[in-house]
Write an enzyme that holds these catalytic residues in place. Structure first.
Site, PDB file in Angstrom:
ATOM      1  N   GLY A  37     -29.052   8.515 -18.754  1.00 39.11           N
ATOM      2  CA  GLY A  37     -29.151   9.966 -18.843  1.00 39.11           C
ATOM      3  C   GLY A  37     -28.918  10.623 -17.493  1.00 39.11           C
ATOM      4  O   GLY A  37     -28.220  10.094 -16.642  1.00 39.11           O
ATOM      5  N   LEU A  38     -29.537  11.806 -17.333  1.00 41.84           N
ATOM      6  CA  LEU A  38     -29.413  12.601 -16.105  1.00 41.84           C
ATOM      7  C   LEU A  38     -27.954  12.892 -15.769  1.00 41.84           C
ATOM      8  O   LEU A  38     -27.523  12.794 -14.631  1.00 41.84           O
ATOM      9  CB  LEU A  38     -30.099  11.897 -14.925  1.00 41.84           C
ATOM     10  CG  LEU A  38     -31.615  11.684 -15.048  1.00 41.84           C
ATOM     11  CD1 LEU A  38     -32.129  10.878 -13.861  1.00 41.84           C
ATOM     12  CD2 LEU A  38     -32.334  13.010 -15.146  1.00 41.84           C
ATOM     13  N   CYS A  39     -27.186  13.236 -16.797  1.00 43.53           N
ATOM     14  CA  CYS A  39     -25.767  13.562 -16.578  1.00 43.53           C
ATOM     15  C   CYS A  39     -25.397  14.857 -17.300  1.00 43.53           C
ATOM     16  O   CYS A  39     -24.325  14.960 -17.914  1.00 43.53           O
ATOM     17  CB  CYS A  39     -24.866  12.408 -17.010  1.00 43.53           C
ATOM     18  SG  CYS A  39     -25.209  11.735 -18.640  1.00 43.53           S
ATOM     19  N   GLY A  40     -26.298  15.827 -17.237  1.00 41.14           N
ATOM     20  CA  GLY A  40     -26.011  17.143 -17.798  1.00 41.14           C
ATOM     21  C   GLY A  40     -25.777  17.099 -19.298  1.00 41.14           C
ATOM     22  O   GLY A  40     -26.474  16.406 -20.038  1.00 41.14           O
ATOM     23  N   SER A  63     -20.045  14.668 -14.613  1.00 39.12           N
ATOM     24  CA  SER A  63     -21.135  15.480 -15.155  1.00 39.12           C
ATOM     25  C   SER A  63     -22.442  15.218 -14.411  1.00 39.12           C
ATOM     26  O   SER A  63     -23.210  16.146 -14.139  1.00 39.12           O
ATOM     27  CB  SER A  63     -21.312  15.165 -16.649  1.00 39.12           C
ATOM     28  OG  SER A  63     -22.293  15.990 -17.228  1.00 39.12           O
TER      29      SER A  63
END
Length: 291
Positions: free
Chosen positions: A89-92, A246
Site C-alpha cells: 500500500g501507501l501508493c495513493g 503514485s
C-alpha cells in the site's frame, strides 16, 4: 486542552513520520526511473506481437478451425477478469483506480446476466474485492517475494489462464491494470486478451503481406500462448512504474502535510507555553502584592 508534554510528544511523532515518508519518497524515486524505462521498452514489443498475430490471422481461410485463443469459443457467457494490483500500500489511489475500473466492468457483466470469474494478482486487489465479490474470486496470486516485475511470474499467470481456457472454464478473458503516463497520471486499462482484441492502432506492418514458413496456423499455435504471457508481462511493467510514480507522489504530499502539521503544532506549543509562563508570572506578582 492538550498539555505542553502532549504537544511536544505529538510534534516528535509527526517529525518521525515525516522522516519515514521522505525516505519512502526517495526510494520510490530511485525505483521509478528503472521501472519507467522497462515499461517504455516493453510497449513496442507487445504492440508488435499483437500486430504480427493480426497479420497472421488475415491469412487464415478456415475461420471455424482457427485457434480458439484467436477466434474464441463463439460465446460470451462466462467472463474471466484478471485484476492486477500491487502487493503493498501507501501508493495513493493506484490500487483504488484499478478496482474502480474493474467494478464498473463487473456491474456491466452482472446486468447482462453473464457469469463472472475473478483472479486477483496482488494482495491489495483481493483485499478490496473480497467484501463484495469473494464468491466470484476463483484464485488469488501474489508475487510479494519478487523484487521486480519479471517474465517468469507473468508466464505463470499466463499458463493458469490458458489451462482454464482449455478446460472451457470461461469464454472471454480481460485484464485490468494501470498504464503509466507520468508521475502524477496513471490511466486504468481494460484489455481483452482472449479472444485477441486490440484497441491500439495498427502499424503499417500489420497491413503488409508476408510469406510465412511454416503456415499461419502452426505459427499461431506457438505464438498465441506466448502473447498471453507477453500482455500480462506488459501489464506488470506498467503497474510497476505506475505504483512507484503514485507512491512517490503520495509520499511527497504526505511529507509536505507533515511539515505543515509540525508548523501548526509548534505555533500551538509556543502559544501554550507562553500562556503558561504568563499565568505563572501573574500568580507570582499577585502573591507578592498580597504580602
Amino acid at each position: 486542552m492538550a498539555s505542553l508534554d502532549d504537544l511536544k510528544k505529538r510534534i516528535s511523532s509527526v517529525k518521525s513520520t515525516q522522516k519515514i515518508t521522505k525516505a519512502m519518497k526517495m526510494v520510490a524515486a530511485a525505483k521509478l526511473r528503472r521501472a519507467q524505462e522497462n515499461a517504455e521498452r516493453g510497449r513496442p514489443y507487445s504492440k508488435k506481437m499483437n500486430n504480427i498475430i493480426l497479420n497472421l490471422s488475415n491469412g487464415i481461410t478456415d475461420v471455424e478451425n482457427a485457434p480458439k485463443l484467436l477466434a474464441g469459443t463463439g460465446q460470451d457467457k462466462v467472463h474471466l477478469c484478471i485484476v492486477m494490483t500491487a502487493d503493498r500500500g501507501l501508493c495513493g489511489g493506484f490500487n483504488s483506480n484499478i478496482i474502480k475500473k474493474a467494478k464498473a466492468f463487473f456491474r456491466k457483466i452482472s446486468e447482462n446476466g453473464k457469469e463472472l470469474k475473478i483472479i486477483t494478482v496482488g494482495s491489495k486487489g483481493y483485499d478490496q474485492l473480497k467484501r463484495i465479490y469473494k464468491s466470484k474470486i476463483i484464485q488469488r496470486i501474489s508475487f510479494k517475494d519478487s523484487k521486480n516485475a519479471n517474465y517468469f511470474d507473468a508466464d505463470k499467470v499466463g499458463r493458469i489462464i490458458i489451462e482454464k481456457f482449455e478446460k472451457k472454464e470461461f469464454d472471454i478473458c480481460t485484464i485490468f491494470y494501470n498504464q503509466f503516463k507520468n508521475v502524477i497520471t496513471q490511466i486504468p486499462q481494460e484489455q481483452q486478451i482472449i479472444p485477441l482484441k486490440t484497441n491500439e492502432d495498427k502499424d503499417k506492418s500489420s497491413e503488409e503481406n508476408y510469406e510465412f514458413e511454416p503456415d499461419e496456423d502452426e505459427i499461431l499455435a506457438n505464438l498465441l500462448p506466448k502473447n498471453i504471457s507477453t500482455q500480462i508481462f506488459k501489464a506488470m511493467l506498467e503497474n510497476s512504474a505506475s505504483e512507484q510514480g503514485s507512491r512517490m507522489s503520495a509520499m511527497d504530499n504526505a511529507t509536505r502535510n507533515a511539515g505543515e502539521m509540525v508548523d501548526k503544532l509548534t505555533i500551538k506549543y509556543n502559544r501554550s507555553r507562553q500562556a503558561a509562563i504568563t499565568k505563572e508570572l501573574i500568580e507570582i506578582i499577585s502573591g507578592a502584592e498580597s504580602l
